[in-house]
Design a protein around this motif. Sequence first.
Motif: not given
Length: 275
Positions: A93-95, A111, A266, A271-272, A274-275
């Motif tokens: 999720y990148g966070t 996450e 996308d 499904y993220n 946290f963006e």
Amino acid sequence: MAEMLAYLDKNSPIHRLAGATKLLCFILWSLAAMLTYDTRILVFMLVIGLTLFKLSKIRWKEVSFVVLLFGLFLLLNNIAIFLFSPKQGVEIYGTEHLLFSLAGPYEVTTEQLFYLFNVTLKYFTVIPIALLFILTTNPSEFASSFHRIGISYRITYAISITLRYIPDIQRDYRNIALSKQARGNDLSRKASLITRGKNAMGIIIPLIFVSLNRIEAISNVMDLRGFGKKKTRTWYWEKPFDIGDYLAISLIAILFISSIVITFYDGQRFYNPFE
């Protein structure tokens, strides 16, 4: 005592579907659940799966033990994921939202919990449909449904015999256990856990010999009847497709295509939030 993973003959819309229909629907459903990590799709599929399970008229007590076993396996699976990859959710999720730290590199993040939640959701999305396919399909029709989509009847017959054999093993186990208890081997809750474990192990060897005898008898009968001599065979139990089958396949196909489109629109499976 209810038998696990045995065919349950009931009058329901799910039971009335052809075996080939249920097989195709199960394959499409499983593919949709495996390919997506979109929580919205998985929750929707879980609700639909539980609704279908309700329509099948299968009671909770008839599947509770199997579901609890799946739950135990899933718990161990999630623990293993966290032990070997505690940052998997952060990488996906990148966070990183830290909740609290444990020993060493193990940190519990939002996450990672969300990723484990999705893994759990994927399993519980497939389990009801898998149980429906097994419990609502007659073993003979189960074999013919596999053969109907092009799989060799030798393989399908082996799967059919396996499904038929599961209830037999359970009955043999109970009969041997009752015989052991009649001879004074305590398997009740009154005995200690160690004693019950030792007495239960004494059932395994007789069960193996009974199973080997049954396997030999079945093999001899199949050889005497020339099983496998021909490339094709006919089936005594095979349902033709009707309007309900075509409708079920169409709806599941629409669900499958929709889930793929929503998942990859996308360019990613996850499904993220946290963006």
